[in-house]
Structure formats: C-alpha cells, structure tokens
Enzyme design. Structure first.
Site, mmCIF file in Angstrom:
data_model
loop_
_atom_site.group_PDB
_atom_site.id
_atom_site.type_symbol
_atom_site.label_atom_id
_atom_site.label_comp_id
_atom_site.label_asym_id
_atom_site.label_seq_id
_atom_site.Cartn_x
_atom_site.Cartn_y
_atom_site.Cartn_z
ATOM 1 N N ASP A 167 0.743 -1.071 0.031
ATOM 2 C CA ASP A 167 -0.070 -0.010 -0.270
ATOM 3 C C ASP A 167 0.819 1.289 0.043
ATOM 4 O OD1 ASP A 167 -2.512 1.392 0.534
ATOM 5 O OD2 ASP A 167 -1.505 1.619 2.468
ATOM 6 N N GLU A 195 1.458 -0.356 -4.653
ATOM 7 C CA GLU A 195 0.498 0.717 -5.788
ATOM 8 C C GLU A 195 0.995 1.797 -5.395
ATOM 9 O OE1 GLU A 195 -3.071 2.905 -3.585
ATOM 10 O OE2 GLU A 195 -2.089 2.197 -2.157
#
Length: 517
Positions: free
Chosen positions: A230, A267
């Site tokens: 993330d 990401e």
C-alpha cells in the site's frame, strides 16, 4: 449391441469437440503470476459464517469454490491485521489478525484450503504508516528521547511553520494537511494521509528491520504467497524518489531471501514515467492508467485510445526491465464500481470485461463485479456486502453496513445469476475461461491493428509461440461492418452477435469478436 457402443463412443467424442472448426477444447491453464487473474476480497463484506454481521476468514474458506469456479488463480485480501477502523489500513498490531475476522488459526486454515485448490494468497501490507494507536506511536509521543521517537517523523512547530497549512492534493489523496498536532508541546508529526495514520521514518534502520521481520513472519510463520504494498510511492516524500526506489529494491532482496518466489505488487498512483522506476523493486505494479483510460474510451467512443495507451505503457516498462508484471484493473476498492462508471449499462460492463481479459497483463477482479454490484463514494459504499442469494435466504450476507447501492432491488444475487445464461457471472466465467485456455490472450505480445478503423472500434493482435489472434471490440451503440483480415482461420469467440462471414466482420453495439490464425 456393439454398434450401439460404437455410436455412444462417437457421441461422447463429438460432445468433447468445440463448435468452432471442430477442434479439441483447449486446456485451461494457470498463468499466475505473470498473466493470471487475482480476485480482490474485502473480508468484512464477503461472507459472514457466524452471524455477527461481519464477513470472516471461515466465510471466505466456505466460498473458495466460488473463486475457483470463476477462474481466478489468487486472492488479494484487503487488510486483515488488527486496526481500529473498518477498512483496517491503520494497523495497531502487525503480527495478528483482526478478531472480527477470526483467529490466526482460521486464517492459516484458509490459506491451506486455498492452496489445495491451487489458489495463491496475497495480503495487504501497510508499512508506509501505522495507526496513531499503535504501541510504537503511543511510545513515540511520550518524549523526544523516547526510543520510539525516531520511528516516526517529528518536527518542532517553528521549523515547519511554512508547511503546516500547506494543501497537498495527489492522485491518491485529497488530504489538506500533512503535519499534525498531537495536542501537547511544540512538536508535530508527519502523516501523509491524515492524522490517524502517522508515517513511519524509513531513514531509521531500526524501522526497516522491524518491517523486514514483519514480512518474514507472514511468509514463514503464516504462509502467505506475497504482499500488496500500500502507498508504495510515499515511503519517502515525493522529492526523494531515488530513496523510494532504493528502499523497494532492498525490501525485495530481503523478502526473496526468505521466499524466492514471493509475489510483490505495488500501489504507485501516477503516470508511467513515475511508476516505471519502481519495477526493479516491485516487479508487479497496478496499471491505474488502464482503468481510467478504459472509462475515457467509452465516454469518447474512441476504440483505439486504450489500445494505444496500453502499448505505450508496456513498451515503456520494457525499457526499464523485461521482467515485469502489468497488474491491470477495471476497478478496485477506491474507485466507483465499474457498472456505475459505465452509466449502469450492462452491455458496456460486459464489453469492458472482455477488454480487460483480452488485453495483456495480469488482471485484478474486485469482488462483486462478477455479479454487477454497484457503488459510489464514500468508500464504504464501494465496499458493500456481497449478495449471495435473495436477502431472505442469504444467511452469509454481511450486515455491518446498510447498503445504499447493492441491494436486492438493484443487483441480482449470485444464486439467481448462476441459472441465467446471460448473467454477469456467467459472462465473467466464459471470458475468463477463454483467456485461461488461449496462451495468445494470456501471454501474447500486443500489436496494434494498423488498418483504417471507424472511431469506436478497438482492434489489436495477440501473439504467443504458435498462436496468433486478432481482437475486435465495438465501443459504440451502433452496428459497424469491417473488412475481415484475409489470413484469419477460425472464429475463437463472439459476443453480442458479432459475426465473421463473407469477408466481413460485423460488430453490433458493444460487441466483441476474436479470430484465430
């Protein structure tokens, strides 16, 4: 009696042949990770096995056959670690699972059952920041000389006065403040996303060692197959990209030393020039351009817009490294549901799925898209409970939230869709099977169709070893007729009554055609 036996054998043999050209049905293959399909699950909303209103690990275990039937090869779980929030992107304990989802033994059992079905397990690893309730942060607040102070980024108010009220809006955050006042003294801490998520200080070697140990725990002691990283772009600030790239290379080296075949997907919300340098550290990266360009293609009825963009991205990535995984998406937990983005038009939705599955890459499928779930911001309403059956019969439907968009009146539950030949679910199954049984569609290179095309038509070639196909998609509501490629040998796939006959390709509104050479 002998003649009847021979007739029966011949009948069985005929049934085993596919309709196109009488060729034998092709074997379904698992192309993960480079070109396989990953199914994203928000456990909270997936399947509630114990009636407490919240989806759980045992519920996912119970529904692994759904993932398998769909044709997916792996599951990416949104955060499963302890956290004070419903989304769990603010971790308070990196070596435990959230009790709402079950126990660690439940999770290990889920992994074991998934592996029996040849389904890999990838979990969200949130290391850019922790919760402000994490023990490390609670300690860091106590004093400037606390051993955990340097686990986070602290600064005296007067040294950051010019930045406290600075508004920073990026593609992945609309936060207006990065420096936060804990409510005492003159010191502020840095939290890129918001005050409840203080950023870790990766200039501190102790922090990096903590993170590597967390990775080891989940790989060795729990048994996951990889991580979705993330906020990978924000480990260091935007003005330190080289430090970001170097960290992820180091992270990859540490993790591959533990598990040589580990899967890492990052990401990095940005344009390709910013994304590509992360590839040496994060061999798989989400292709957000794919999602946004596909939506734009439908709005403009510009068929080749996405094909050209994808070719451009892939060629650019190859200049960085030939060994990369393009994680393509048509939606995820941060964007409106695909059907909402496509004017709630079922034909557009199914065509978008065809595009995703016939393009190069390793497609991600967000839970619920396969039944046409709906959802718009705020994020909670993009993450509403899966509809397994009509509400009166749906014992596993989560109730932690009162859904606004995906309800019985707007979404046909899976149990009903299974018996509908034209349902979203059966469409997904069909196009995924096509991809998984044709190496050109899964693994082939992308070449653009060079002939003249009407504006709404997308056309491209996929080539792999001894198989070559040409793909056509019509992104408009009008029928379009084209000259057929002379070399094409057989019809591989037709959707929406698309036809190949008499030297012509006929593409009705929102239809697809795949021809094999």
């Amino acid at each position: 009696m002998v003649n009847r036996s021979i007739q029966l054998i011949l009948s069985i043999l005929l049934i085993s042949l596919v309709s196109c050209g009488g060729s034998k049905e092709k074997k379904v293959e698992n192309h993960w990770p480079h070109a396989g399909i990953t199914y994203e699950i928000f456990v909270q909303s997936f399947y509630d096995s114990n009636g407490d209103g919240i989806g759980d690990f045992n519920g996912v275990t119970k529904k692994l056959d759904h993932v398998k039937e769909l044709g997916a090869n792996a599951i990416w779980f949104m955060p499963v670690m302890e956290s004070p929030s419903y989304h769990k992107y603010d971790v308070t304990n990196y070596k435990s699972v959230h009790p709402d989802y079950g126990t660690m033994d439940d999770f290990k059992s889920l992994i074991a059952e998934a592996h029996k079905k040849d389904i890999k397990i990838v979990i969200d690893l949130i290391i850019n920041h922790t919760s402000n309730k994490h023990p490390w942060f609670l300690e860091s607040q106590k004093s400037r000389d606390n051993p955990f102070r340097d686990y986070y980024v602290w600064a005296q108010k007067d040294t950051i006065a010019d930045f406290i009220n600075k508004k920073t809006i990026t593609l992945d955050s609309d936060n207006i403040r990065q420096w936060h006042d804990p409510g005492f003294g003159e010191d502020y801490y840095y939290g890129f996303f918001y005050g409840g998520m203080p950023d870790l200080n990766f200039d501190n070697p102790k922090v990096r060692e903590e993170i590597y140990e967390i990775g080891r725990f989940w790989l060795e002691e729990v048994g996951v197959d990889g991580f979705r990283l993330d906020a990978a772009k924000h480990i260091f600030p935007d003005d330190r990209p080289l430090d970001n790239h170097a960290f992820w290379k180091e992270f990859r080296d540490k993790m591959t030393a533990i598990k040589p075949d580990i899967y890492l997907v990052g990401e990095v919300y940005d344009k390709k020039e910013i994304v590509a340098p992360y590839l040496p550290g994060l061999p798989a990266l989400f292709n957000f351009d794919f999602h946004y360009t596909m939506i734009e293609s439908f709005k403009k009825e510009d068929g080749m817009l996405l094909a050209r963009k994808q070719k451009e991205v892939l060629d650019f990535y190859k200049e960085i490294t030939p060994d990369f995984i393009d994680a393509t998406i048509s939606s995820n937990h941060d964007q409106p549901r695909l059907l909402n983005s496509l004017d709630e038009n079922p034909k557009k939705m199914k065509l978008a799925t065809n595009i995703l599955m016939t393009m190069p890459g390793a497609p991600y499928l967000y839970y619920g898209e396969e039944i046409g779930m709906l959802g718009k911001k705020p994020d909670e309403n993009i993450r509403e409970p899966f509809l397994w059956d009509m509400k009166a019969n749906d014992k596993g439907r989560a109730t932690w939230i009162n859904p606004v968009y995906s309800i019985d009146e707007t979404v046909t539950p899976l149990a009903i869709q299974k018996s509908m030949s034209t349902s979203y679910f059966n469409h997904y199954k069909e196009i995924i099977k096509l991809r998984n049984s044709n190496r050109a569609l899964a693994l082939g290179d992308l070449e653009l169709y060079e002939g003249e095309l009407p504006g709404p038509v997308m056309a491209f070639f996929r080539k792999h070893a001894d198989q070559e196909v040409v793909v056509f998609h019509n992104l408009s509501d009008q029928t379009i007729v084209l000259d057929a490629p002379e070399e094409a040998g057989s019809l591989l796939y037709s959707y929406g009554n698309a036809k190949w006959e008499g030297g012509n390709v006929t593409l009705p509104a929102y239809s697809s055609l795949v021809l094999e050479y």
